[in-house]
Design an enzyme around this catalytic site. Sequence first.
Site, PDB file in Angstrom:
ATOM      1  N   ARG A 127     -95.156 -27.680   3.904  1.00  0.00           N
ATOM      2  CA  ARG A 127     -93.820 -27.745   3.211  1.00  0.00           C
ATOM      3  C   ARG A 127     -92.702 -27.529   4.449  1.00  0.00           C
ATOM      4  O   ARG A 127     -91.709 -28.137   4.265  1.00  0.00           O
ATOM      5  CB  ARG A 127     -93.916 -26.727   2.253  1.00  0.00           C
ATOM      6  CG  ARG A 127     -94.881 -27.129   0.988  1.00  0.00           C
ATOM      7  CD  ARG A 127     -94.811 -26.059   0.047  1.00  0.00           C
ATOM      8  NE  ARG A 127     -95.454 -26.528  -1.028  1.00  0.00           N
ATOM      9  CZ  ARG A 127     -96.297 -25.718  -2.065  1.00  0.00           C
ATOM     10  NH1 ARG A 127     -96.138 -24.529  -1.717  1.00  0.00           N
ATOM     11  NH2 ARG A 127     -96.598 -26.227  -3.151  1.00  0.00           N
ATOM     12  N   ASP A 149     -98.057 -24.214   2.904  1.00  0.00           N
ATOM     13  CA  ASP A 149     -96.642 -23.672   2.889  1.00  0.00           C
ATOM     14  C   ASP A 149     -96.153 -24.261   4.574  1.00  0.00           C
ATOM     15  O   ASP A 149     -95.183 -24.510   4.554  1.00  0.00           O
ATOM     16  CB  ASP A 149     -96.673 -22.177   3.242  1.00  0.00           C
ATOM     17  CG  ASP A 149     -97.474 -21.672   2.059  1.00  0.00           C
ATOM     18  OD1 ASP A 149     -97.080 -21.005   1.213  1.00  0.00           O
ATOM     19  OD2 ASP A 149     -98.717 -21.930   2.082  1.00  0.00           O
ATOM     20  N   ARG A 165     -98.616 -15.314  -7.633  1.00  0.00           N
ATOM     21  CA  ARG A 165    -100.164 -15.431  -7.345  1.00  0.00           C
ATOM     22  C   ARG A 165    -100.603 -14.384  -7.371  1.00  0.00           C
ATOM     23  O   ARG A 165    -101.844 -14.438  -7.854  1.00  0.00           O
ATOM     24  CB  ARG A 165    -100.093 -16.235  -5.901  1.00  0.00           C
ATOM     25  CG  ARG A 165     -99.516 -17.575  -5.598  1.00  0.00           C
ATOM     26  CD  ARG A 165     -99.535 -17.836  -4.413  1.00  0.00           C
ATOM     27  NE  ARG A 165     -99.029 -19.353  -4.090  1.00  0.00           N
ATOM     28  CZ  ARG A 165     -97.595 -19.474  -3.703  1.00  0.00           C
ATOM     29  NH1 ARG A 165     -96.917 -18.276  -3.517  1.00  0.00           N
ATOM     30  NH2 ARG A 165     -97.166 -20.827  -3.693  1.00  0.00           N
ATOM     31  N   HIS A 219    -100.095 -16.154   1.566  1.00  0.00           N
ATOM     32  CA  HIS A 219     -99.847 -17.360   0.909  1.00  0.00           C
ATOM     33  C   HIS A 219     -99.294 -16.811  -0.495  1.00  0.00           C
ATOM     34  O   HIS A 219     -99.873 -16.692  -1.461  1.00  0.00           O
ATOM     35  CB  HIS A 219    -101.157 -17.906   0.471  1.00  0.00           C
ATOM     36  CG  HIS A 219    -100.742 -19.440  -0.191  1.00  0.00           C
ATOM     37  ND1 HIS A 219     -99.673 -20.417   0.114  1.00  0.00           N
ATOM     38  CD2 HIS A 219    -101.074 -19.864  -1.551  1.00  0.00           C
ATOM     39  CE1 HIS A 219     -99.730 -21.261  -1.103  1.00  0.00           C
ATOM     40  NE2 HIS A 219    -100.773 -20.792  -2.057  1.00  0.00           N
TER      41      HIS A 219
HETATM   42  N1  LIG Z   1    -103.986 -22.114  -2.301  1.00  0.00           N
HETATM   43  C1  LIG Z   1    -103.008 -22.871  -2.503  1.00  0.00           C
HETATM   44  O1  LIG Z   1    -102.257 -23.489  -1.626  1.00  0.00           O
HETATM   45  C2  LIG Z   1    -103.177 -23.339  -3.979  1.00  0.00           C
HETATM   46  C3  LIG Z   1    -102.084 -24.267  -4.564  1.00  0.00           C
HETATM   47  C4  LIG Z   1    -102.116 -24.585  -5.920  1.00  0.00           C
HETATM   48  C5  LIG Z   1    -102.982 -24.004  -6.735  1.00  0.00           C
HETATM   49  N2  LIG Z   1    -103.996 -23.071  -6.305  1.00  0.00           N
HETATM   50  C6  LIG Z   1    -104.878 -22.431  -7.048  1.00  0.00           C
HETATM   51  O2  LIG Z   1    -105.903 -22.950  -7.359  1.00  0.00           O
HETATM   52  C7  LIG Z   1    -106.594 -22.667  -8.620  1.00  0.00           C
HETATM   53  C8  LIG Z   1    -106.898 -23.747  -9.475  1.00  0.00           C
HETATM   54  O3  LIG Z   1    -105.535 -24.410 -10.138  1.00  0.00           O
HETATM   55  P1  LIG Z   1    -105.600 -25.530 -11.067  1.00  0.00           P
HETATM   56  O4  LIG Z   1    -104.104 -25.899 -11.111  1.00  0.00           O
HETATM   57  O5  LIG Z   1    -106.623 -26.670 -10.515  1.00  0.00           O
HETATM   58  O6  LIG Z   1    -105.959 -24.761 -12.333  1.00  0.00           O
HETATM   59  P2  LIG Z   1    -106.905 -25.143 -13.720  1.00  0.00           P
HETATM   60  O7  LIG Z   1    -106.636 -24.399 -14.843  1.00  0.00           O
HETATM   61  O8  LIG Z   1    -106.508 -26.698 -13.857  1.00  0.00           O
HETATM   62  O9  LIG Z   1    -108.355 -25.458 -13.332  1.00  0.00           O
HETATM   63  C9  LIG Z   1    -109.214 -24.378 -12.846  1.00  0.00           C
HETATM   64  C10 LIG Z   1    -110.522 -24.757 -13.321  1.00  0.00           C
HETATM   65  O10 LIG Z   1    -111.598 -23.821 -12.989  1.00  0.00           O
HETATM   66  C11 LIG Z   1    -112.396 -23.789 -13.912  1.00  0.00           C
HETATM   67  N3  LIG Z   1    -113.308 -22.444 -14.140  1.00  0.00           N
HETATM   68  C12 LIG Z   1    -112.646 -21.524 -14.415  1.00  0.00           C
HETATM   69  N4  LIG Z   1    -113.777 -20.482 -14.348  1.00  0.00           N
HETATM   70  C13 LIG Z   1    -114.668 -20.892 -13.543  1.00  0.00           C
HETATM   71  C14 LIG Z   1    -116.003 -20.606 -13.056  1.00  0.00           C
HETATM   72  N5  LIG Z   1    -116.522 -19.287 -13.384  1.00  0.00           N
HETATM   73  N6  LIG Z   1    -117.015 -21.515 -12.621  1.00  0.00           N
HETATM   74  C15 LIG Z   1    -116.688 -22.630 -12.486  1.00  0.00           C
HETATM   75  N7  LIG Z   1    -115.371 -23.216 -13.074  1.00  0.00           N
HETATM   76  C16 LIG Z   1    -114.511 -22.491 -13.466  1.00  0.00           C
HETATM   77  C17 LIG Z   1    -111.721 -24.104 -15.157  1.00  0.00           C
HETATM   78  O11 LIG Z   1    -112.867 -24.728 -16.265  1.00  0.00           O
HETATM   79  C18 LIG Z   1    -110.732 -25.183 -14.713  1.00  0.00           C
HETATM   80  O12 LIG Z   1    -111.252 -26.215 -14.864  1.00  0.00           O
HETATM   81  C19 LIG Z   1    -105.439 -21.545  -9.168  1.00  0.00           C
HETATM   82  O13 LIG Z   1    -105.950 -20.085  -8.806  1.00  0.00           O
HETATM   83  C20 LIG Z   1    -104.203 -21.925  -8.565  1.00  0.00           C
HETATM   84  O14 LIG Z   1    -103.082 -20.790  -8.392  1.00  0.00           O
HETATM   85  C21 LIG Z   1    -104.049 -22.839  -4.865  1.00  0.00           C
END
Ligand SMILES: NC(=O)c1ccc[n+]([C@@H]2O[C@H](COP(=O)([O-])OP(=O)(O)OC[C@H]3O[C@@H](n4cnc5c(N)ncnc54)[C@H](O)[C@@H]3O)[C@@H](O)[C@H]2O)c1
Length: 313
Positions: free
Chosen positions: A151, A148, A88, A175
Amino acid sequence: MNIQKAAIIGCGFVGASSAFSLMQRGLFSELVLLDANQKKAEGEAMDLSHGRPFAHPMKIYAGTYDDIGDCALIIITAGANQKPGETRLDLVHKNVAIFKSIIPEITKRNFEGILMIVANPVDILTYAALKISGYPKERVFGSGTVLDTARFRYLLSEHLNVASRSVHAYIIGEHGDSELAVWSGANVSGIHINDFCELRGHFSHDEAMERIYKNVRDSAYEIIERKGATYYGVAMAVARIAESIVRDEHSVLSVTSLMEGEYGLNDLCISVPTIVSQKGAEQVLEIPLSEKEQAELKKSAEELHKVLESLDL
Ligand SMILES: NC(=O)c1ccc[n+]([C@@H]2O[C@H](COP(=O)([O-])OP(=O)(O)OC[C@H]3O[C@@H](n4cnc5c(N)ncnc54)[C@H](O)[C@@H]3O)[C@@H](O)[C@H]2O)c1
């Protein structure tokens, strides 16, 4: 501010699944979707809206920053996600740059609600959002180790053949790879976890603790290796946190928020049990930790500090 209105910025896997999850809960009457790829936001809004006759009434549409100033909650899921083998923390520079463009768009609109950060590395990005926005600390927090912790409770419930809702246990810290399980306070309906294990016929505590902790910590890697991304679990965590805000529940959830001396930690965001209400991350709770857990939490904080020091925030 419209307490019935929320927005999601970033409509990828996590944003779209979170919208779906929020729709099932019926917490809001209006949900605005924003994405750098406007067509993606439009497509998700159309797809979700078609399910409206089967769900709670909620207007969902693709909007712009001008539509979100009066939201009670803005959820930020925009940013690159982990690719197989990436941690991450590897995402940090890409996603901090994205936040530097998103957050000022929000502050310009006199937003008075709560910012919930979900994009990774969530502890770092929550800190970045707090610094860039200048909002009070209660109003900016991240989903942290809520997933987490879920989980962890799930795996313990499977191990013990007891409902996961009856398992009370937390994952705290980053995280990410340095997170820790609070074994000292883990219990099932007030019975300490080791005693409960024995009631259920399990006696190899060290082996089980190591296996379950590693399984929690490495869950995302295991899922990403199989399906490329993780999103349903976090989407349900997002809806659960939103619920505690909208219903002013004061539920205790392990969100990530600014530390100001709690656990001897300062000037970083990290996950620990916190009361979540309509005010946001209302109060950080200092739960009892064993000496080993205190040392692990300190180490996890040091990992985050190292990253924060390399950033210009
Ligand atoms: N916190 C958690 O528990 C957790 C769990 C899973 C994923 N995540 C995180 O969530 C984030 C998104 O993951 P994902 O799988 O949906 O990715 P993804 O690539 O499917 O989606 C990301 C989206 O963000 C958009 N984006 C990028 N820059 C942007 C901007 N400046 N303004 C608006 N939109 C913008 C993209 O167009 C895309 O649609 C990642 O950083 C991932 O690591 C967090």
